[in-house]
Design a protein around this motif. Structure first.
Motif, short mmCIF file in Angstrom:
data_model
loop_
_atom_site.label_atom_id
_atom_site.label_comp_id
_atom_site.label_asym_id
_atom_site.label_seq_id
_atom_site.Cartn_x
_atom_site.Cartn_y
_atom_site.Cartn_z
N GLY A 206 6.26 -3.89 -12.14
CA GLY A 206 6.92 -5.08 -12.64
C GLY A 206 6.70 -6.10 -11.41
O GLY A 206 6.82 -7.29 -11.82
N TRP A 207 7.07 -5.56 -10.07
CA TRP A 207 7.02 -6.62 -9.13
C TRP A 207 5.48 -7.33 -8.97
O TRP A 207 5.42 -8.38 -8.69
CB TRP A 207 7.22 -6.04 -7.60
CG TRP A 207 6.55 -6.56 -6.54
CD1 TRP A 207 5.31 -6.13 -5.92
CD2 TRP A 207 6.59 -7.87 -6.13
NE1 TRP A 207 4.89 -7.14 -4.77
CE2 TRP A 207 5.80 -8.03 -5.01
CE3 TRP A 207 7.32 -9.04 -6.51
CZ2 TRP A 207 5.67 -9.06 -4.39
CZ3 TRP A 207 7.28 -10.11 -5.75
CH2 TRP A 207 6.43 -10.22 -4.75
N ARG A 208 4.51 -6.58 -9.28
CA ARG A 208 3.01 -7.39 -9.17
C ARG A 208 2.79 -8.20 -10.22
O ARG A 208 2.20 -9.09 -10.04
CB ARG A 208 2.23 -5.95 -9.27
CG ARG A 208 2.06 -5.30 -8.06
CD ARG A 208 1.14 -4.05 -8.00
NE ARG A 208 -0.25 -4.64 -8.17
CZ ARG A 208 -0.96 -4.27 -9.16
NH1 ARG A 208 -0.96 -3.47 -9.79
NH2 ARG A 208 -2.28 -4.64 -8.80
N ARG A 209 3.49 -8.21 -11.36
CA ARG A 209 3.31 -9.29 -12.24
C ARG A 209 4.27 -10.38 -11.96
O ARG A 209 3.77 -11.46 -12.11
CB ARG A 209 4.15 -8.39 -13.69
CG ARG A 209 3.22 -7.44 -14.66
CD ARG A 209 4.03 -7.03 -15.64
NE ARG A 209 3.13 -5.90 -16.31
CZ ARG A 209 3.47 -4.95 -17.02
NH1 ARG A 209 5.11 -4.93 -17.25
NH2 ARG A 209 2.72 -4.24 -17.52
N ALA B 282 -4.44 -7.85 -10.35
CA ALA B 282 -5.77 -6.93 -9.88
C ALA B 282 -5.09 -5.61 -9.20
O ALA B 282 -4.14 -5.53 -8.61
CB ALA B 282 -6.48 -7.70 -8.73
N PRO B 283 -6.17 -4.60 -9.04
CA PRO B 283 -5.53 -3.36 -8.42
C PRO B 283 -5.45 -3.47 -7.00
O PRO B 283 -5.93 -4.58 -6.31
CB PRO B 283 -6.83 -2.29 -8.52
CG PRO B 283 -7.93 -3.09 -9.78
CD PRO B 283 -7.61 -4.76 -9.63
N ARG C 123 0.76 -1.25 -0.08
CA ARG C 123 0.06 -0.06 0.01
C ARG C 123 1.05 1.30 0.02
O ARG C 123 0.42 2.31 -0.51
CB ARG C 123 -0.88 0.12 1.31
CG ARG C 123 -2.08 -1.18 1.09
CD ARG C 123 -2.82 -1.15 2.39
NE ARG C 123 -3.97 -2.26 2.27
CZ ARG C 123 -3.85 -3.42 2.03
NH1 ARG C 123 -2.56 -3.99 2.22
NH2 ARG C 123 -4.84 -4.23 1.92
N LEU C 124 1.95 1.25 0.68
CA LEU C 124 2.87 2.28 0.55
C LEU C 124 3.31 2.65 -0.72
O LEU C 124 3.36 3.97 -1.29
CB LEU C 124 4.18 1.98 1.48
CG LEU C 124 5.31 2.97 1.24
CD1 LEU C 124 5.26 4.09 2.05
CD2 LEU C 124 6.66 2.24 1.92
N PHE C 125 3.56 1.78 -1.69
CA PHE C 125 3.99 2.10 -3.14
C PHE C 125 2.78 2.34 -4.03
O PHE C 125 3.08 2.66 -5.03
CB PHE C 125 4.84 0.68 -3.23
CG PHE C 125 6.26 0.32 -2.88
CD1 PHE C 125 7.12 1.40 -3.16
CD2 PHE C 125 6.29 -0.79 -2.07
CE1 PHE C 125 8.49 1.14 -2.37
CE2 PHE C 125 7.56 -0.62 -1.50
CZ PHE C 125 8.75 -0.13 -1.64
N THR C 126 1.77 2.33 -3.56
CA THR C 126 0.59 2.91 -4.20
C THR C 126 0.37 4.45 -4.10
O THR C 126 -0.36 5.11 -4.76
CB THR C 126 -0.75 2.24 -3.94
OG1 THR C 126 -1.07 2.67 -2.32
CG2 THR C 126 -0.49 0.49 -4.16
#
Length: 1002
Positions: A795-798, A834-835, A491-494
């Motif tokens: 990229g991390w989320r992928r 997903a978001p 959440r920090l990186f959003t």
């Protein structure tokens, strides 16, 4: 405590016949400094008792009310006020304490009394502002404000705040009348009678007009439980302490800030520091400076022999100035490292009014004072006066302020960085910050700096393509509850202005010099990964592995390409949590890893042949470094036989959490029954001597050597620096290398400290950065830097999605084991995660939740209420006091959150004892019940910290219930608010609880 040793035989108490009461009243601190230097336990003829002045000795008296009794013969307090709960021990003490709790609990303070404090603060600040230059902060604000608050809490509608001030002062003067002044006794007796008369009138009034007050609350208690003489004594006790403590804390805090303008500016610029001001104030000058105890038998206290029935003066003023605990303890310093002070007492007599005092002073009184009176300052030709030793506070505090400025925020222009480059629109500094390392230390630092500088641009750089460092590759694969703290970091990186750059090596892809030139602030949080050397001879043919390497291999670290294949007999050197992690990971059966992210193929290669494991440690059980919960987790693994060596003399049951855990090992059978699958030997008090080709040789406490057969030896004795570490670990304990360059985590501490410790350190680091920016030693306006070809957060989320999609049944993910695989996944635009939840998204529970709290002073109740609120009004959540529920009431379809404090010397809170006893007696079979635990305690009680919650946890497990998620803990002496820590804990518990579990995966 009670045994002499050959090295340090007990001695008689030295006599301090040079101490006088007038000197103590004027300034006790030079006297206390000398007494502490001479040992901390003295007979003082002038006061007719032994003065206990060192932190260690005072702390020890808190542990055992059976030896250090509050029920003192000939007590001055009993004479002055009657026999109140403060002069009783359990079990007599508790019913009276319980009667007082409902009105003083934190939830009631928040809902009912804080509004009263706000109203009264406005009233008396208005009155004070009209007096102008003749005003005194104590007698025109602090005293009437505290008195009026107390009058309303008690419910004395027939008295004025002036009456409360007179009663309180004369009663506490009598309580501290060690000089036996007859005039002091006479004034006290007069107030004693006045209080009784007023109370009788109010008891009759409140029967007809019940309200939120204490007197109304007391009327609901059956007379046989709280007879009138006990009500009278305890009301007088409350009038004494309930007025002078907040009055004197507020006055001393104001004096300290006015005398330390740089600290005042820091607090006015960051209102979250008012709580820190409060705690540092009552550490620096404790409002209640001394209380009495009496020994019930002969005892040795920190090496000094005390006879039975010895009268003691427990000197809180002195203990809170002990240089062995706080460097430069005589200084007021809100920046100092947080350590547990003794101003609110400890154990069973911890102050009932602590929540009220904190709200009165830190939440309302101090902030409103400095907001309302702009330019508030001391009066040069009218000096402040302070006095007292049994009770100490300001006697006069003349003040002046800018009468033409009107009310305002209290932050003058000097505290703001001028607008323009490097500032937000409101003038708040907006530095560009680089953080090297995205593990817990780096992410917590980013969170703290974001709170301090909301408009800051923060770039987090990591050598790996993936974030979260230790959480991803150091925390054991079967402890998903601990790993789940990564969700809050996501959440920090959003947030706008916070960026992740993965696959960027410091010293390779970017130099420290480039970062320093490109950013206003650089924080190094790279951690330590090299395993510490055993420091003993090792045969060239021996197979020795580092625990860090083994853990990273099992966690799929891309740089660990060589997989150690352990033999049948393995020795693990070390008794810390890392050692226990390794042991658990190699003795657990494959079916017990449901819900983890273990790589089954790799684990089978590492541990598939292991049949016997030895855990070797130098310390006795009481001195071991493991968490007792980790031991109990090992004890519950099916098919494992435990054999304990060198632990014959354990502390008495219930007095040491580690000893109790080892006792459980020693007395347990093989979980699951049948023949053991693996044997686990625990060796205590054994120092490694040498590693031979097929054995570890150890020496026990008697000096005898033992040869432990070993195909492999795993070293789990800590971590050390290597060539990748940019600065010497532990060399900068305050976190500041120089203005603009800081260290966090193990680079700051050295290789010690837990993940929650990083949260606390991050707050102090942010404070250091703020101070340097305000001091003008950090220039703002750097251009920043963006690396080429880095893996960003998308990229991390992928990568994360690819791993989760590839997970085997029953596993959380299948980690990509090479950098090439990670980079390919990061660039794969066909992967659409997903978001991510926004930073402020509320907690959601997919299961019905029951929150159970066990509390003594109200802290656990406050946390329970906050957790319920965090889940939202639409959630299926109920909250119960453990005093009002039985084990048979627990419902299999619900997740039970147990929030429990520790009472006294490690006991379950009194209100939860019937529930705990029913569990111990096996009242209900709880198979199918799932629960999580958040324990609250004080880490300064090293042996019994959070022991109360652990006892409830053990009893629930014995009845068949299954614990899920991380075992949460809050340290009352720490800096992080319990509610903040509990919310993060709950987020992780809910994530784990949402999966089907076959075993207690933490």
């Amino acid at each position: 405590m009670t045994n002499e040793t050959h090295d340090q035989p007990a001695r008689e108490a030295p006599v301090a016949d040079w101490v006088t009461i007038p000197d103590l009243y004027r300034d006790p601190f030079p006297i206390y400094d000398r007494l502490r230097a001479e040992g901390g336990v003295h007979w003082v003829p002038a006061v007719g008792r032994y003065l206990i002045t060192s932190y260690a000795a005072v702390h020890e008296t808190e542990f055992d009310q059976e030896i250090f009794s509050a029920n003192e013969e000939g007590s001055l307090q009993i004479r002055a006020m009657g026999h109140s709960m403060l002069r009783r021990d359990d079990p007599e003490h508790y019913p009276e304490r319980k009667a007082w709790q409902p009105v003083l609990r934190p939830g009631v303070v928040k809902r009912t009394w804080t509004g009263v404090f706000e109203r009264n603060a406005r009233r008396f600040l208005d009155d004070m502002s009209e007096k102008g230059e003749t005003a005194d902060l104590i007698w025109d604000f602090a005293a009437p404000y505290a008195a009026e608050n107390l009058r309303e809490i008690l419910g004395f509608r027939n008295a004025s705040h002036e009456d409360l001030q007179r009663w309180s002062q004369t009663l506490i003067d009598a309580t501290g009348n060690y000089a036996d002044d007859p005039e002091v006794w006479e004034r006290g007796a007069r107030s004693f009678d006045e209080v009784d008369t007023a109370l009788d009138e109010m008891l009759a009034w409140h029967r007809r007009h019940p309200d939120h007050s204490l007197i109304s609350s007391l009327l609901a208690i059956p007379g046989e439980m709280m007879p009138i003489e006990k009500i009278r004594a305890n009301v007088k006790m409350t009038i004494g302490g309930g007025l002078n403590e907040p009055r004197d804390a507020l006055g001393v805090a104001a004096w300290a800030l006015l005398d330390h303008p740089e600290q005042r500016r820091a607090v006015e610029a960051d209102p979250s520091l008012w709580g820190t001001v409060f705690d540092e104030t009552i550490r620096w000058i404790a409002p209640i400076g001394l209380y009495s105890r009496q020994t019930t038998r002969d005892v040795i206290l920190t090496g000094v022999r005390l006879p039975a029935r010895a009268k003691l003066g427990i000197c809180i003023l002195s203990a809170n100035r002990d240089e062995r605990v706080w460097p430069e303890a005589d200084r007021f310093d809100i920046r100092r490292e947080v350590k547990p002070h003794l101003a609110f007492s400890k154990g069973v007599h911890v102050c009932l009014g602590a929540w009220v005092a904190r709200a009165e002073v830190a939440d309302v009184g101090l902030p409103r004072l400095f907001e309302r009176l702009r330019g508030l300052d001391l009066v040069p030709d009218r000096p402040a006066v302070i006095g007292g030793w049994v009770f100490r506070g300001m006697l006069a505090l003349p003040a002046r302020w800018d009468a033409d400025a009107g009310s305002g925020s209290g932050v003058d222009a000097a505290t703001r960085v001028p607008g323009g480059a490097g500032t937000a629109d409101d003038g708040t500094p907006a530095p560009r910050i680089a953080i090297v390392g995205s593990g817990p230390a780096g992410c917590f630092s980013a969170q703290a700096l974001r709170r301090s500088f909301p408009a800051a641009e923060i770039d987090v750089v990591d050598a790996l393509p993936t974030p979260f460092g230790l959480l991803r590759y150091g925390v054991a694969a079967d402890h998903q509850g601990t790993k789940s703290v990564a969700r809050q970091f996501e959440r920090l990186f959003t947030a706008d202005g916070v960026r992740f750059h993965g696959g960027v090596r410091l010293g390779g892809d970017v130099s420290l010099e480039t970062l320093r030139a490109s950013f206003d602030v650089v924080v190094l949080a790279t951690g330590l990964r090299a395993d510490a050397s055993l420091g003993i001879p090792v045969d060239a043919a021996a197979r020795v592995h580092g625990a860090g390497v083994v853990t990273r291999v099992l966690n799929g670290h891309p740089d660990e390409t060589e997989i150690p294949e352990l033999g049948r007999e393995v020795v693990i050197v070390g008794h810390g949590n890392v050692a226990l992690d390794v042991a658990r990971l190699i003795v657990r059966a494959a079916e017990d890893f449901h819900g983890s992210d273990i790589d089954d193929e790799v684990r089978d290669r590492v541990a598939g042949r292991v049949r016997r494991v030895h855990l070797v440690g130098r310390s006795a059980p009481e001195g071991a470094k493991f968490d007792p919960v980790m031991v109990r987790e090992l004890a519950g693994i099916a098919g494992v036989e435990h054999v304990v060596h060198g632990a014959d003399a354990l502390a008495a049951a219930g007095k040491d959490a580690r000893a109790d855990a080892v006792r459980m090992l020693r007395e347990s059978s093989v979980p699951g029954g049948g023949e053991p699958r693996v044997r686990l030997d625990w060796w205590f008090g054994c120092a490694p001597v040498r590693v031979e080709a097929e054995a570890l040789v150890v020496r026990d406490a008697a000096g005898d050597e033992h040869r432990i057969a070993a195909d492999d030896v795993v070293s789990a004795i800590g971590f050390a620096s290597d060539e990748t570490v940019p600065v010497a670990a532990g060399e900068y304990p305050d976190g500041r290398v120089e203005p603009g360059l800081y260290v966090a985590g193990w680079l700051r501490r050295g290789p010690r400290g837990t993940i929650p410790d990083q949260r606390t350190d991050a707050r102090t680091l942010a404070r250091a950065v703020e101070e340097d920016i305000r001091a003008g030693v950090i220039g703002l306006g750097s251009s920043g830097w963006s690396p080429d070809a880095a893996v960003d957060f998308t990229g991390w989320r992928r990568i994360d999605l690819r791993e989760r999609l590839g997970a085997a049944p029953g596993r959380e993910r299948a980690k990509l084991r090479s950098r090439e695989e990670m980079l390919a996944a990061a660039r794969d635009e066909g992967l659409e995660p997903a978001p991510t939840a926004s930073p402020d998204e509320a907690l959601t529970a997919d299961v019905p939740v029951t929150i159970l709290f066990g509390t003594e002073s109200g802290g656990a109740e406050l946390v329970a209420g906050e957790l319920a609120a965090a889940l939202g009004e639409d959630a299926d959540v109920v909250v119960h006091d453990l005093a009002d529920i039985r084990p048979r009431d627990l419902a299999p379809g619900r997740l039970h959150l147990v929030v429990c404090s520790t009472y006294g010397d490690g006991e379950v809170p009194t209100a939860a004892r019937d529930f705990h006893r029913a569990l111990v007696d096996g009242e209900a079979e709880l198979t199918g019940i799932r629960y999580a635990v958040f324990g609250m305690g004080d880490r300064s009680y090293t042996r019994t910290y959070s022991r109360g919650s652990e006892l409830v946890d053990e009893a629930l497990a014995r009845c068949g219930a299954l614990r899920v998620g991380e075992y949460g803990r809050h340290d009352a002496g720490g800096e992080t608010p319990a509610t903040e820590l509990a919310r993060d804990w709950l987020r992780g518990v809910l994530e784990v609880a949402g999966r089907p579990l076959a075993s207690p995966v933490g």
